[in-house]
Design a protein around this motif. Structure first.
Motif, PDB file in Angstrom:
ATOM      1  N   SER A   1       0.806  -1.216   0.000  1.00  0.00           N
ATOM      2  CA  SER A   1       0.000   0.000   0.000  1.00  0.00           C
ATOM      3  C   SER A   1       0.838   1.264   0.000  1.00  0.00           C
ATOM      4  CB  SER A   1      -0.917   0.008   1.232  1.00  0.00           C
ATOM      5  OG  SER A   1      -0.135  -0.016   2.412  1.00  0.00           O
ATOM      6  N   THR A   2       2.097   1.169   0.398  1.00  0.00           N
ATOM      7  CA  THR A   2       2.936   2.361   0.397  1.00  0.00           C
ATOM      8  C   THR A   2       3.856   2.416  -0.804  1.00  0.00           C
ATOM      9  OG1 THR A   2       4.574   1.239   1.766  1.00  0.00           O
ATOM     10  CG2 THR A   2       2.901   2.543   2.901  1.00  0.00           C
ATOM     11  N   ASP A   3       3.804   1.416  -1.682  1.00  0.00           N
ATOM     12  CA  ASP A   3       4.601   1.435  -2.891  1.00  0.00           C
ATOM     13  C   ASP A   3       3.720   1.843  -4.065  1.00  0.00           C
ATOM     14  OD1 ASP A   3       6.897   0.649  -1.621  1.00  0.00           O
ATOM     15  OD2 ASP A   3       6.442  -1.482  -1.835  1.00  0.00           O
ATOM     16  N   THR A   4       4.316   1.862  -5.256  1.00  0.00           N
ATOM     17  CA  THR A   4       3.605   2.340  -6.423  1.00  0.00           C
ATOM     18  C   THR A   4       3.472   1.235  -7.455  1.00  0.00           C
ATOM     19  OG1 THR A   4       4.516   4.520  -6.032  1.00  0.00           O
ATOM     20  CG2 THR A   4       3.597   4.110  -8.204  1.00  0.00           C
ATOM     21  N   THR A   5       2.256   0.962  -7.919  1.00  0.00           N
ATOM     22  CA  THR A   5       2.055   0.047  -9.019  1.00  0.00           C
ATOM     23  C   THR A   5       1.254   0.764 -10.083  1.00  0.00           C
ATOM     24  OG1 THR A   5       0.028  -0.852  -8.056  1.00  0.00           O
ATOM     25  CG2 THR A   5       2.084  -1.983  -7.525  1.00  0.00           C
ATOM     26  N   VAL A   6       1.451   0.355 -11.306  1.00  0.00           N
ATOM     27  CA  VAL A   6       0.830   1.070 -12.418  1.00  0.00           C
ATOM     28  C   VAL A   6       0.091   0.112 -13.319  1.00  0.00           C
ATOM     29  CG1 VAL A   6       1.293   2.532 -14.415  1.00  0.00           C
ATOM     30  CG2 VAL A   6       2.625   2.827 -12.338  1.00  0.00           C
TER      31      VAL A   6
ATOM     32  N   ASP B   1       0.049  10.636  -4.541  1.00  0.00           N
ATOM     33  CA  ASP B   1       1.136  10.648  -3.586  1.00  0.00           C
ATOM     34  C   ASP B   1       2.023   9.462  -3.925  1.00  0.00           C
ATOM     35  OD1 ASP B   1       2.928  10.556  -1.556  1.00  0.00           O
ATOM     36  OD2 ASP B   1       1.463  10.468   0.078  1.00  0.00           O
ATOM     37  N   VAL B   2       2.985   9.696  -4.814  1.00  0.00           N
ATOM     38  CA  VAL B   2       3.958   8.670  -5.170  1.00  0.00           C
ATOM     39  C   VAL B   2       5.336   9.092  -4.678  1.00  0.00           C
ATOM     40  CG1 VAL B   2       2.689   7.737  -7.125  1.00  0.00           C
ATOM     41  CG2 VAL B   2       4.207   9.684  -7.488  1.00  0.00           C
ATOM     42  N   SER B   3       5.333   9.898  -3.624  1.00  0.00           N
ATOM     43  CA  SER B   3       6.598  10.377  -3.070  1.00  0.00           C
ATOM     44  C   SER B   3       7.343   9.236  -2.393  1.00  0.00           C
ATOM     45  CB  SER B   3       6.336  11.509  -2.067  1.00  0.00           C
ATOM     46  OG  SER B   3       5.405  11.101  -1.078  1.00  0.00           O
ATOM     47  N   PRO B   4       8.663   9.354  -2.300  1.00  0.00           N
ATOM     48  CA  PRO B   4       9.457   8.291  -1.687  1.00  0.00           C
ATOM     49  C   PRO B   4       9.131   8.108  -0.214  1.00  0.00           C
ATOM     50  CG  PRO B   4      10.800  10.230  -2.122  1.00  0.00           C
ATOM     51  CD  PRO B   4       9.500  10.461  -2.788  1.00  0.00           C
ATOM     52  N   THR B   5       9.328   6.889   0.272  1.00  0.00           N
ATOM     53  CA  THR B   5       9.003   6.534   1.649  1.00  0.00           C
ATOM     54  C   THR B   5      10.229   6.638   2.541  1.00  0.00           C
ATOM     55  OG1 THR B   5       9.440   4.208   1.152  1.00  0.00           O
ATOM     56  CG2 THR B   5       7.172   4.979   0.892  1.00  0.00           C
ATOM     57  N   ASP B   6       9.998   6.796   3.841  1.00  0.00           N
ATOM     58  CA  ASP B   6      11.100   6.925   4.788  1.00  0.00           C
ATOM     59  C   ASP B   6      11.956   5.664   4.839  1.00  0.00           C
ATOM     60  OD1 ASP B   6      10.480   9.519   5.514  1.00  0.00           O
ATOM     61  OD2 ASP B   6       9.152   8.904   7.141  1.00  0.00           O
ATOM     62  N   VAL B   7      11.303   4.512   4.758  1.00  0.00           N
ATOM     63  CA  VAL B   7      12.020   3.238   4.757  1.00  0.00           C
ATOM     64  C   VAL B   7      12.165   2.773   3.315  1.00  0.00           C
ATOM     65  CG1 VAL B   7      12.014   0.849   5.543  1.00  0.00           C
ATOM     66  CG2 VAL B   7      11.107   2.659   7.033  1.00  0.00           C
ATOM     67  N   GLY B   8      13.379   2.428   2.925  1.00  0.00           N
ATOM     68  CA  GLY B   8      13.613   2.041   1.540  1.00  0.00           C
ATOM     69  C   GLY B   8      13.485   3.213   0.598  1.00  0.00           C
ATOM     70  N   TYR B   9      14.058   4.355   0.997  1.00  0.00           N
ATOM     71  CA  TYR B   9      13.908   5.599   0.239  1.00  0.00           C
ATOM     72  C   TYR B   9      14.447   5.457  -1.182  1.00  0.00           C
ATOM     73  CZ  TYR B   9      13.837  10.686  -0.466  1.00  0.00           C
ATOM     74  OH  TYR B   9      13.580  11.956  -0.928  1.00  0.00           O
ATOM     75  N   ILE B  10      15.597   4.845  -1.323  1.00  0.00           N
ATOM     76  CA  ILE B  10      16.231   4.752  -2.638  1.00  0.00           C
ATOM     77  C   ILE B  10      15.380   3.911  -3.584  1.00  0.00           C
ATOM     78  CG2 ILE B  10      18.309   4.139  -3.902  1.00  0.00           C
ATOM     79  CD1 ILE B  10      18.632   6.437  -1.862  1.00  0.00           C
ATOM     80  N   GLU B  11      14.897   2.783  -3.104  1.00  0.00           N
ATOM     81  CA  GLU B  11      14.043   1.939  -3.949  1.00  0.00           C
ATOM     82  C   GLU B  11      12.736   2.647  -4.296  1.00  0.00           C
ATOM     83  OE1 GLU B  11      14.612  -1.005  -5.447  1.00  0.00           O
ATOM     84  OE2 GLU B  11      16.678  -0.747  -4.759  1.00  0.00           O
ATOM     85  N   SER B  12      12.184   3.397  -3.340  1.00  0.00           N
ATOM     86  CA  SER B  12      10.919   4.085  -3.614  1.00  0.00           C
ATOM     87  C   SER B  12      11.091   5.265  -4.560  1.00  0.00           C
ATOM     88  CB  SER B  12      10.239   4.528  -2.306  1.00  0.00           C
ATOM     89  OG  SER B  12      11.044   5.424  -1.577  1.00  0.00           O
TER      90      SER B  12
END
Length: 316
Positions: free
Chosen positions: A25-30, A139-150
């Motif tokens: 839910s906090t990642d991005t799928t298209v 809101d597809v902004s990067p997450t605090d955990v796994g910032y680089i991957e997000s």
């Protein structure tokens, strides 16, 4: 395109596809199945938006450089918190409306811009519900955990929305190459992640600790308190006693445009306590781009990893 480049690009695209398929839910799928709309699974659930929207309000600073690379010119922006360097034509363009800062955004201006799409989140996250009443808000902004991957997931999603999938893959491949190179050049050295704010040196791990995700470095203050927005400062003697091999510096004063603020390097050079430290005597200090704090984009992190890689390659 040579064999190495093709392989790197293939791996980046494959990695992005895995992120899309496995996102939570906090990642991005298209899913661009309908042709004229794109459904993006954001931090706030699935959102259907027009494919290649023409009127875009961009609020999330981490998306600005990618939008610019895609040739997207927003109709409204939070101009006071934007990095001026590189965005002069947007900031100075009076036809692009000014939304103000995330602390007191003018949502009437957002509505006046008549957007097809609002790219929100990050500093504007708390306004998502209100923005959704104006136009579909991502809101597809990067997450605090796994910032680089997000950051990579964000780039992939924006590529789908604006029909720039190939360009998005290239941007992701550049980050992967820079991060891999920096990781290969680091080997367990100790590091102090510094933040220069109000002319004082603080623990900057809360803001730039994300750089450590792919690197093999040891933070000398890991787990210790260090509010990057505090004004108490971290005693130079404390840093000197820890004696890290390296220092990576965020210049928040420069990014925030603090009038009369001394550059981070000047602040560091003025610290007598640092005179005999390893990082000073070996010149092992990496200063991030002055606008890193207001950029925080995939391009900013790519540049940061390149700077770290260059510094380690030339050390000794």
């Amino acid at each position: 395109m040579n064999t190495v480049r093709r392989s790197r690009l293939f791996l980046a695209v494959a990695a992005t596809s895995m992120l899309v398929l496995g996102a939570c839910s906090t990642d991005t799928t298209v899913d661009a199945g309908s042709g004229d709309t794109v459904t993006v699974d954001t931090a706030n659930g699935a959102v259907e938006v027009p494919a290649n929207p023409q009127r875009v309000v961009a609020l999330d600073n981490t998306s600005f450089e990618t939008l610019k690379a895609f040739g997207v010119e927003p109709v409204a922006l939070p101009k006071p918190i934007m990095p001026y360097e590189g965005f002069e034509e947007w900031i100075d363009n009076e036809e692009i409306l000014d939304v103000g800062t995330h602390r007191e955004p003018n949502l009437e201006v957002v509505s006046e811009a008549e957007p097809d799409l609002i790219i929100g989140g990050y500093r504007f996250q708390e306004y998502t519900d209100e923005l959704n009443r104006i136009a579909p808000t991502l809101d597809v902004s990067p997450t605090d955990v796994g910032y680089i991957e997000s950051l990579k997931s964000q780039t992939s999603a924006l590529g789908e929305v604006f029909g720039k999938q190939e360009q998005a893959s290239q941007i992701i491949a550049q980050l992967d190459a820079a991060a891999d190179d920096a990781a290969a050049r680091t080997g367990g050295e100790t590091v102090f992640l510094a933040n220069v704010s109000a002319g004082k040196i603080d623990n900057g791990a809360q803001r730039i600790g994300r750089l450590m995700e792919p690197l093999t470095l040891t933070d000398v203050f890991a787990g210790e308190a260090g509010d990057v927005h505090g004004d108490s400062g971290l005693a130079p003697e404390t840093v000197a006693q820890a004696n890290p091999d390296w220092v990576i510096v965020l210049d928040r004063d420069a990014a925030a445009g603090e009038p009369g603020a001394a550059p981070a390097k000047v602040v560091f050079d003025a610290q007598e306590a640092f005179a005999n430290t390893t990082f000073t005597t070996r010149n092992q200090i990496v200063y991030l781009d002055p606008y890193f704090y207001t950029r925080e984009s995939i391009q900013a992190y790519t540049q940061a990893f390149e700077s770290i890689s260059d510094a380690f390659a030339n050390a000794g």
